[in-house]
Scaffold this motif. Structure first.
Motif, PDB file in Angstrom:
ATOM      1  N   ARG A   9       0.852  -1.183   0.000  1.00  0.00           N
ATOM      2  CA  ARG A   9       0.000   0.000   0.000  1.00  0.00           C
ATOM      3  C   ARG A   9       0.893   1.239   0.000  1.00  0.00           C
ATOM      4  O   ARG A   9       2.061   1.162   0.375  1.00  0.00           O
ATOM      5  CB  ARG A   9      -0.940   0.030   1.210  1.00  0.00           C
ATOM      6  N   VAL A  10       0.343   2.378  -0.404  1.00  0.00           N
ATOM      7  CA  VAL A  10       1.067   3.643  -0.340  1.00  0.00           C
ATOM      8  C   VAL A  10       0.206   4.648   0.414  1.00  0.00           C
ATOM      9  O   VAL A  10      -1.018   4.493   0.521  1.00  0.00           O
ATOM     10  CB  VAL A  10       1.421   4.198  -1.738  1.00  0.00           C
ATOM     11  N   ARG A  11       0.863   5.666   0.961  1.00  0.00           N
ATOM     12  CA  ARG A  11       0.114   6.728   1.613  1.00  0.00           C
ATOM     13  C   ARG A  11       0.855   8.052   1.487  1.00  0.00           C
ATOM     14  O   ARG A  11       2.075   8.088   1.341  1.00  0.00           O
ATOM     15  CB  ARG A  11      -0.168   6.408   3.074  1.00  0.00           C
ATOM     16  N   VAL A  12       0.079   9.119   1.563  1.00  0.00           N
ATOM     17  CA  VAL A  12       0.597  10.488   1.505  1.00  0.00           C
ATOM     18  C   VAL A  12       0.132  11.214   2.763  1.00  0.00           C
ATOM     19  O   VAL A  12      -1.062  11.208   3.088  1.00  0.00           O
ATOM     20  CB  VAL A  12       0.094  11.225   0.247  1.00  0.00           C
ATOM     21  N   LYS A  13       1.085  11.820   3.467  1.00  0.00           N
ATOM     22  CA  LYS A  13       0.780  12.595   4.679  1.00  0.00           C
ATOM     23  C   LYS A  13       1.103  14.054   4.405  1.00  0.00           C
ATOM     24  O   LYS A  13       2.181  14.379   3.910  1.00  0.00           O
ATOM     25  CB  LYS A  13       1.604  12.089   5.859  1.00  0.00           C
ATOM     26  N   VAL A  14       0.161  14.923   4.733  1.00  0.00           N
ATOM     27  CA  VAL A  14       0.343  16.354   4.522  1.00  0.00           C
ATOM     28  C   VAL A  14       0.142  17.073   5.859  1.00  0.00           C
ATOM     29  O   VAL A  14      -0.874  16.867   6.536  1.00  0.00           O
ATOM     30  CB  VAL A  14      -0.646  16.897   3.471  1.00  0.00           C
ATOM     31  N   VAL A  15       1.119  17.909   6.232  1.00  0.00           N
ATOM     32  CA  VAL A  15       1.096  18.630   7.509  1.00  0.00           C
ATOM     33  C   VAL A  15       1.145  20.126   7.232  1.00  0.00           C
ATOM     34  O   VAL A  15       2.021  20.592   6.485  1.00  0.00           O
ATOM     35  CB  VAL A  15       2.285  18.222   8.404  1.00  0.00           C
ATOM     36  N   ASP A  16       0.214  20.884   7.827  1.00  0.00           N
ATOM     37  CA  ASP A  16       0.247  22.329   7.599  1.00  0.00           C
ATOM     38  C   ASP A  16       1.193  23.013   8.592  1.00  0.00           C
ATOM     39  O   ASP A  16       1.838  22.353   9.405  1.00  0.00           O
ATOM     40  CB  ASP A  16      -1.160  22.933   7.612  1.00  0.00           C
ATOM     41  N   GLN A  17       1.269  24.314   8.532  1.00  0.00           N
ATOM     42  CA  GLN A  17       2.296  25.048   9.274  1.00  0.00           C
ATOM     43  C   GLN A  17       2.098  25.027  10.788  1.00  0.00           C
ATOM     44  O   GLN A  17       3.052  25.284  11.529  1.00  0.00           O
ATOM     45  CB  GLN A  17       2.346  26.497   8.783  1.00  0.00           C
ATOM     46  N   VAL A  18       0.892  24.747  11.257  1.00  0.00           N
ATOM     47  CA  VAL A  18       0.683  24.697  12.700  1.00  0.00           C
ATOM     48  C   VAL A  18       0.644  23.270  13.233  1.00  0.00           C
ATOM     49  O   VAL A  18       0.496  23.058  14.438  1.00  0.00           O
ATOM     50  CB  VAL A  18      -0.605  25.446  13.123  1.00  0.00           C
ATOM     51  N   GLY A  19       0.767  22.287  12.327  1.00  0.00           N
ATOM     52  CA  GLY A  19       0.852  20.907  12.781  1.00  0.00           C
ATOM     53  C   GLY A  19      -0.353  20.035  12.517  1.00  0.00           C
ATOM     54  O   GLY A  19      -0.326  18.829  12.801  1.00  0.00           O
ATOM     55  N   TRP A  20      -1.443  20.591  11.965  1.00  0.00           N
ATOM     56  CA  TRP A  20      -2.570  19.743  11.591  1.00  0.00           C
ATOM     57  C   TRP A  20      -2.147  18.837  10.443  1.00  0.00           C
ATOM     58  O   TRP A  20      -1.509  19.290   9.484  1.00  0.00           O
ATOM     59  CB  TRP A  20      -3.767  20.582  11.156  1.00  0.00           C
ATOM     60  N   ALA A  21      -2.488  17.550  10.529  1.00  0.00           N
ATOM     61  CA  ALA A  21      -2.032  16.573   9.548  1.00  0.00           C
ATOM     62  C   ALA A  21      -3.189  15.720   9.042  1.00  0.00           C
ATOM     63  O   ALA A  21      -4.126  15.415   9.787  1.00  0.00           O
ATOM     64  CB  ALA A  21      -0.962  15.668  10.148  1.00  0.00           C
ATOM     65  N   THR A  22      -3.100  15.333   7.776  1.00  0.00           N
ATOM     66  CA  THR A  22      -4.069  14.416   7.170  1.00  0.00           C
ATOM     67  C   THR A  22      -3.301  13.375   6.367  1.00  0.00           C
ATOM     68  O   THR A  22      -2.330  13.698   5.677  1.00  0.00           O
ATOM     69  CB  THR A  22      -5.046  15.159   6.254  1.00  0.00           C
ATOM     70  N   ILE A  23      -3.753  12.116   6.460  1.00  0.00           N
ATOM     71  CA  ILE A  23      -3.147  11.015   5.716  1.00  0.00           C
ATOM     72  C   ILE A  23      -4.174  10.424   4.760  1.00  0.00           C
ATOM     73  O   ILE A  23      -5.317  10.161   5.154  1.00  0.00           O
ATOM     74  CB  ILE A  23      -2.623   9.923   6.663  1.00  0.00           C
ATOM     75  N   ALA A  24      -3.770  10.217   3.517  1.00  0.00           N
ATOM     76  CA  ALA A  24      -4.588   9.511   2.533  1.00  0.00           C
ATOM     77  C   ALA A  24      -3.806   8.277   2.076  1.00  0.00           C
ATOM     78  O   ALA A  24      -2.671   8.392   1.628  1.00  0.00           O
ATOM     79  CB  ALA A  24      -4.908  10.403   1.342  1.00  0.00           C
ATOM     80  N   ALA A  25      -4.411   7.090   2.209  1.00  0.00           N
ATOM     81  CA  ALA A  25      -3.707   5.836   1.936  1.00  0.00           C
ATOM     82  C   ALA A  25      -4.522   4.955   1.004  1.00  0.00           C
ATOM     83  O   ALA A  25      -5.740   5.134   0.849  1.00  0.00           O
ATOM     84  CB  ALA A  25      -3.428   5.090   3.242  1.00  0.00           C
ATOM     85  N   SER A  26      -3.833   3.987   0.397  1.00  0.00           N
ATOM     86  CA  SER A  26      -4.516   2.979  -0.407  1.00  0.00           C
ATOM     87  C   SER A  26      -5.591   2.308   0.441  1.00  0.00           C
ATOM     88  O   SER A  26      -5.363   1.963   1.602  1.00  0.00           O
ATOM     89  CB  SER A  26      -3.526   1.917  -0.888  1.00  0.00           C
ATOM     90  N   ALA A  27      -6.751   2.098  -0.137  1.00  0.00           N
ATOM     91  CA  ALA A  27      -7.866   1.499   0.603  1.00  0.00           C
ATOM     92  C   ALA A  27      -7.773  -0.021   0.659  1.00  0.00           C
ATOM     93  O   ALA A  27      -8.413  -0.642   1.510  1.00  0.00           O
ATOM     94  CB  ALA A  27      -9.186   1.916  -0.037  1.00  0.00           C
ATOM     95  N   SER A  28      -6.986  -0.600  -0.222  1.00  0.00           N
ATOM     96  CA  SER A  28      -6.797  -2.050  -0.241  1.00  0.00           C
ATOM     97  C   SER A  28      -5.416  -2.355  -0.789  1.00  0.00           C
ATOM     98  O   SER A  28      -4.687  -1.453  -1.231  1.00  0.00           O
ATOM     99  CB  SER A  28      -7.883  -2.733  -1.075  1.00  0.00           C
ATOM    100  N   ASP A  29      -5.041  -3.631  -0.781  1.00  0.00           N
ATOM    101  CA  ASP A  29      -3.682  -4.016  -1.148  1.00  0.00           C
ATOM    102  C   ASP A  29      -3.404  -3.866  -2.640  1.00  0.00           C
ATOM    103  O   ASP A  29      -4.300  -3.973  -3.486  1.00  0.00           O
ATOM    104  CB  ASP A  29      -3.422  -5.467  -0.740  1.00  0.00           C
ATOM    105  N   ILE A  30      -2.125  -3.637  -2.934  1.00  0.00           N
ATOM    106  CA  ILE A  30      -1.592  -3.567  -4.294  1.00  0.00           C
ATOM    107  C   ILE A  30      -0.638  -4.741  -4.469  1.00  0.00           C
ATOM    108  O   ILE A  30       0.150  -5.052  -3.574  1.00  0.00           O
ATOM    109  CB  ILE A  30      -0.845  -2.238  -4.518  1.00  0.00           C
ATOM    110  N   ILE A  31      -0.701  -5.400  -5.611  1.00  0.00           N
ATOM    111  CA  ILE A  31       0.186  -6.526  -5.910  1.00  0.00           C
ATOM    112  C   ILE A  31       1.375  -6.025  -6.720  1.00  0.00           C
ATOM    113  O   ILE A  31       1.204  -5.306  -7.703  1.00  0.00           O
ATOM    114  CB  ILE A  31      -0.556  -7.629  -6.692  1.00  0.00           C
ATOM    115  N   VAL A  32       2.576  -6.401  -6.302  1.00  0.00           N
ATOM    116  CA  VAL A  32       3.786  -6.155  -7.090  1.00  0.00           C
ATOM    117  C   VAL A  32       4.242  -7.507  -7.641  1.00  0.00           C
ATOM    118  O   VAL A  32       4.528  -8.436  -6.881  1.00  0.00           O
ATOM    119  CB  VAL A  32       4.899  -5.504  -6.245  1.00  0.00           C
ATOM    120  N   ASN A  33       4.299  -7.595  -8.959  1.00  0.00           N
ATOM    121  CA  ASN A  33       4.632  -8.863  -9.620  1.00  0.00           C
ATOM    122  C   ASN A  33       5.630  -8.592 -10.737  1.00  0.00           C
ATOM    123  O   ASN A  33       5.320  -7.874 -11.687  1.00  0.00           O
ATOM    124  CB  ASN A  33       3.360  -9.512 -10.175  1.00  0.00           C
ATOM    125  N   SER A  34       6.817  -9.191 -10.622  1.00  0.00           N
ATOM    126  CA  SER A  34       7.865  -8.976 -11.624  1.00  0.00           C
ATOM    127  C   SER A  34       8.066 -10.179 -12.538  1.00  0.00           C
ATOM    128  O   SER A  34       8.957 -10.181 -13.385  1.00  0.00           O
ATOM    129  CB  SER A  34       9.196  -8.653 -10.928  1.00  0.00           C
TER     130      SER A  34
END
Length: 211
Positions: free
Chosen positions: A163-188
């Motif tokens: 899974r991947v996620r992105v975290k964004v924090v503003d200048q006073v410290g409020w933070a929000t995380i958006a992440a994959s809702a389910s699994d991702i397969i890596v296949n080579s």
């Protein structure tokens, strides 16, 4: 710029030979001074007051301190310029690798997102990945600009629980995380394909080949 819900010290200096025990009143305005809300109506002239900053969003905040002596004489002083109170976390949406994808290892993929906030700094974003459905996270990039995209090399072992996620924090410290809702397969692994060669003797009848 203040964080809503935090505590900050309001400081002043006031002198008068005829002050009573609690001559200080403190107010704040969130609309440029049009209206005022009481912080404390009767405070000792200690020179400092710990203010619990209200949970509001405004960029037009002022603080006013008033002093009144025993004769009823009054004076007041306000902030010389407006300041901002921020009580809202960023709005963040993950727009790629949201879950359910099958991707190839060691082939670069873009992790994309949308993030907005009135008080983001210059480098508010952290990007991470997990190989165990979000149980633990590994950093890909920290303190990067809010460009909306990050190129991931996908230099990881094959697996079915990424899974991947992105975290964004503003200048006073409020933070929000958006992440994959389910699994991702890596296949080579490339598909397995075995070539079958026709061998004689054979007899062809119409569209059927028999041996």
């Amino acid at each position: 710029l203040l964080k809503g819900g935090s505590t900050v010290a309001i400081k002043w200096t006031a002198t008068d030979v005829n002050f009573g025990s609690n001559p200080i009143a403190i107010h704040y305005s969130s609309n440029g001074g049009s209206t005022w809300t009481s912080i404390t109506a009767s405070q000792a002239n200690s020179g400092t007051y710990n203010w619990s900053v209200p949970l509001i969003d405004s960029s037009d905040v002022y603080v006013r301190i008033s002093s009144t002596d025993l004769a009823g004489n009054n004076s007041s002083v306000s902030s010389s310029s407006p300041f901002t109170i921020d009580s809202s976390a960023p709005s963040v949406t993950l727009t790629s690798l949201t879950g359910g994808q099958v991707i190839a290892g060691n082939v670069a993929r873009s992790i994309t997102w949308s993030a907005t906030d009135a008080n983001l700094g210059s480098n508010p974003v952290t990007v991470e990945y997990s190989s165990n459905s979000g149980g633990a996270w590994t950093s890909l990039a920290t303190a990067i600009a809010n460009t909306g995209t990050y190129t991931w090399s996908v230099a990881v072992a094959d697996g079915t629980h990424y899974r991947v996620r992105v975290k964004v924090v503003d200048q006073v410290g409020w933070a929000t995380i958006a992440a994959s809702a389910s699994d991702i397969i890596v296949n080579s692994d490339a598909p397995s394909l075995t070539q079958t060669t026709l061998t004689s003797p054979y007899v062809s009848t119409g569209n059927t080949v028999t041996f």
